[in-house]
Design a protein around this motif. Structure first.
Motif, mmCIF file in Angstrom:
data_model
loop_
_atom_site.group_PDB
_atom_site.id
_atom_site.type_symbol
_atom_site.label_atom_id
_atom_site.label_comp_id
_atom_site.label_asym_id
_atom_site.label_seq_id
_atom_site.Cartn_x
_atom_site.Cartn_y
_atom_site.Cartn_z
ATOM 1 N N ASP A 93 0.817 -1.211 0.000
ATOM 2 C CA ASP A 93 0.000 0.000 0.000
ATOM 3 C C ASP A 93 0.853 1.265 0.000
ATOM 4 O O ASP A 93 0.341 2.361 0.152
ATOM 5 N N ARG A 94 2.149 1.139 -0.214
ATOM 6 C CA ARG A 94 3.083 2.267 -0.169
ATOM 7 C C ARG A 94 3.569 2.607 -1.575
ATOM 8 O O ARG A 94 4.020 1.723 -2.299
ATOM 9 N N ARG A 95 3.470 3.872 -1.975
ATOM 10 C CA ARG A 95 3.946 4.312 -3.283
ATOM 11 C C ARG A 95 5.210 5.140 -3.101
ATOM 12 O O ARG A 95 5.212 6.160 -2.424
ATOM 13 N N LEU A 96 6.318 4.669 -3.697
ATOM 14 C CA LEU A 96 7.624 5.316 -3.591
ATOM 15 C C LEU A 96 7.935 6.060 -4.879
ATOM 16 O O LEU A 96 7.710 5.549 -5.970
ATOM 17 N N GLY A 97 8.484 7.259 -4.745
ATOM 18 C CA GLY A 97 8.900 8.023 -5.917
ATOM 19 C C GLY A 97 10.274 7.576 -6.381
ATOM 20 O O GLY A 97 11.165 7.330 -5.579
ATOM 21 N N VAL A 98 10.452 7.483 -7.695
ATOM 22 C CA VAL A 98 11.747 7.143 -8.280
ATOM 23 C C VAL A 98 12.398 8.468 -8.672
ATOM 24 O O VAL A 98 11.979 9.110 -9.631
ATOM 25 N N VAL A 99 13.409 8.881 -7.915
ATOM 26 C CA VAL A 99 14.044 10.186 -8.109
ATOM 27 C C VAL A 99 15.295 10.003 -8.960
ATOM 28 O O VAL A 99 16.164 9.197 -8.631
ATOM 29 N N VAL A 100 15.370 10.772 -10.046
ATOM 30 C CA VAL A 100 16.458 10.636 -11.008
ATOM 31 C C VAL A 100 17.230 11.955 -11.079
ATOM 32 O O VAL A 100 16.638 13.038 -11.076
ATOM 33 N N TRP A 101 18.568 11.855 -11.138
ATOM 34 C CA TRP A 101 19.412 13.033 -11.341
ATOM 35 C C TRP A 101 19.127 13.626 -12.720
ATOM 36 O O TRP A 101 18.569 12.954 -13.590
ATOM 37 N N SER A 102 19.580 14.836 -12.977
ATOM 38 C CA SER A 102 19.383 15.467 -14.280
ATOM 39 C C SER A 102 20.144 14.743 -15.391
ATOM 40 O O SER A 102 19.769 14.823 -16.553
ATOM 41 N N ASP A 103 21.200 13.992 -15.033
ATOM 42 C CA ASP A 103 21.956 13.246 -16.044
ATOM 43 C C ASP A 103 21.394 11.838 -16.286
ATOM 44 O O ASP A 103 21.968 11.054 -17.029
ATOM 45 N N GLY A 104 20.278 11.497 -15.645
ATOM 46 C CA GLY A 104 19.619 10.225 -15.903
ATOM 47 C C GLY A 104 19.943 9.108 -14.928
ATOM 48 O O GLY A 104 19.404 8.015 -15.054
ATOM 49 N N ARG A 105 20.805 9.337 -13.950
ATOM 50 C CA ARG A 105 21.129 8.309 -12.960
ATOM 51 C C ARG A 105 20.100 8.323 -11.837
ATOM 52 O O ARG A 105 19.516 9.353 -11.535
ATOM 53 N N LEU A 106 19.922 7.167 -11.212
ATOM 54 C CA LEU A 106 18.991 7.053 -10.089
ATOM 55 C C LEU A 106 19.598 7.694 -8.849
ATOM 56 O O LEU A 106 20.685 7.322 -8.420
ATOM 57 N N LEU A 107 18.875 8.652 -8.265
ATOM 58 C CA LEU A 107 19.310 9.276 -7.015
ATOM 59 C C LEU A 107 18.826 8.468 -5.832
ATOM 60 O O LEU A 107 19.574 8.192 -4.906
ATOM 61 N N GLY A 108 17.562 8.060 -5.846
ATOM 62 C CA GLY A 108 17.026 7.296 -4.730
ATOM 63 C C GLY A 108 15.536 7.074 -4.855
ATOM 64 O O GLY A 108 14.906 7.462 -5.839
ATOM 65 N N LEU A 109 14.976 6.435 -3.842
ATOM 66 C CA LEU A 109 13.540 6.172 -3.768
ATOM 67 C C LEU A 109 12.949 7.036 -2.665
ATOM 68 O O LEU A 109 13.372 6.962 -1.514
ATOM 69 N N ASP A 110 11.987 7.852 -3.029
ATOM 70 C CA ASP A 110 11.347 8.781 -2.106
ATOM 71 C C ASP A 110 10.244 8.055 -1.354
ATOM 72 O O ASP A 110 9.289 7.584 -1.955
ATOM 73 N N PHE A 111 10.378 7.959 -0.024
ATOM 74 C CA PHE A 111 9.353 7.287 0.772
ATOM 75 C C PHE A 111 8.632 8.261 1.696
ATOM 76 O O PHE A 111 8.115 7.895 2.740
ATOM 77 N N THR A 112 8.556 9.530 1.280
ATOM 78 C CA THR A 112 7.865 10.549 2.065
ATOM 79 C C THR A 112 6.364 10.302 1.998
ATOM 80 O O THR A 112 5.792 10.266 0.922
ATOM 81 N N GLY A 113 5.747 10.121 3.134
ATOM 82 C CA GLY A 113 4.302 9.889 3.169
ATOM 83 C C GLY A 113 3.933 8.511 2.648
ATOM 84 O O GLY A 113 4.785 7.729 2.224
ATOM 85 N N GLN A 114 2.654 8.202 2.683
ATOM 86 C CA GLN A 114 2.170 6.920 2.196
ATOM 87 C C GLN A 114 2.218 6.867 0.669
ATOM 88 O O GLN A 114 2.427 5.830 0.080
ATOM 89 N N ASP A 115 2.005 8.025 0.029
ATOM 90 C CA ASP A 115 1.987 8.127 -1.422
ATOM 91 C C ASP A 115 2.874 9.302 -1.818
ATOM 92 O O ASP A 115 2.485 10.458 -1.679
ATOM 93 N N ALA A 116 4.065 9.012 -2.338
ATOM 94 C CA ALA A 116 5.029 10.065 -2.671
ATOM 95 C C ALA A 116 4.540 10.957 -3.800
ATOM 96 O O ALA A 116 5.007 12.079 -3.943
ATOM 97 N N SER A 117 3.584 10.493 -4.613
ATOM 98 C CA SER A 117 3.081 11.326 -5.710
ATOM 99 C C SER A 117 2.231 12.485 -5.203
ATOM 100 O O SER A 117 2.011 13.449 -5.908
ATOM 101 N N ARG A 118 1.763 12.408 -3.980
ATOM 102 C CA ARG A 118 0.909 13.457 -3.409
ATOM 103 C C ARG A 118 1.678 14.488 -2.585
ATOM 104 O O ARG A 118 1.112 15.483 -2.168
ATOM 105 N N VAL A 119 2.972 14.262 -2.363
ATOM 106 C CA VAL A 119 3.778 15.175 -1.541
ATOM 107 C C VAL A 119 4.362 16.269 -2.442
ATOM 108 O O VAL A 119 4.981 15.963 -3.459
ATOM 109 N N PRO A 120 4.163 17.545 -2.095
ATOM 110 C CA PRO A 120 4.718 18.631 -2.913
ATOM 111 C C PRO A 120 6.246 18.575 -2.969
ATOM 112 O O PRO A 120 6.885 18.208 -1.977
ATOM 113 N N PRO A 121 6.840 18.934 -4.108
ATOM 114 C CA PRO A 121 8.306 18.869 -4.238
ATOM 115 C C PRO A 121 9.044 19.777 -3.265
ATOM 116 O O PRO A 121 10.182 19.505 -2.915
ATOM 117 N N THR A 122 8.432 20.844 -2.812
ATOM 118 C CA THR A 122 9.127 21.826 -1.982
ATOM 119 C C THR A 122 9.266 21.414 -0.519
ATOM 120 O O THR A 122 9.986 22.059 0.221
#
Length: 147
Positions: A93-122
């Motif tokens: 039930d957890r949605r993680l954001g896939v965070v990518v650097w500007s050069d296309g490499r994977l930075l990490g997985l965003d686990f902020t909140g239950q659904d990372a798509s709903r968390v504002p970037p700021t």
């Protein structure tokens, strides 16, 4: 007077230890062993900050799930200020954001909140970051190839 110094030193060390522990960000408890299906989502072109719409892209294959398990097992947690994701993986039930650097490499997985798509970037985000670049590349490739 000499007895007070060791007591104060112990008190300061204890308080410092509590402060360090309270600043640590624990990784989320993800049941990857029981979740055999990991679904991949992507933001739709009409998504906005106030209305983050996502659509299902597909599922990770068994190789992708294995890469995800290894990535999370070896990950450390970091807090970053401005993070934006266009792809997401849902584990249970957890949605993680896939965070990518500007050069296309994977930075990490965003686990902020239950659904990372709903968390504002700021806002401040919690990320799982793995130093293994080969594993990160394989995981990102698996997420991009999900059907």
């Amino acid at each position: 007077m000499t007895c007070i110094k060791p007591i104060l030193y112990g008190l300061v060390c204890t308080l410092t230890g509590f402060a360090l522990v309270s600043c640590a960000v624990p990784k989320p408890q993800l049941s990857l062993e029981t979740a055999k299906e990991v679904t991949v989502y992507e933001k739709t072109p009409d998504a906005t900050l106030s209305n983050p719409k996502v659509q299902k892209v597909g599922k990770l294959d068994s190789r992708g799930v294995s890469h995800l398990q290894k990535y999370i097992a070896g990950a450390k947690t970091r807090r970053l200020g401005y993070v934006s994701s266009n792809r997401f993986v849902q584990v249970g039930d957890r949605r993680l954001g896939v965070v990518v650097w500007s050069d296309g490499r994977l930075l990490g997985l965003d686990f902020t909140g239950q659904d990372a798509s709903r968390v504002p970037p700021t806002t401040t985000h919690s990320l799982m970051v793995n130093a293994d670049e080969v594993l990160s590349k394989h995981l990102l490739d698996a997420v991009k190839e999900a059907e």
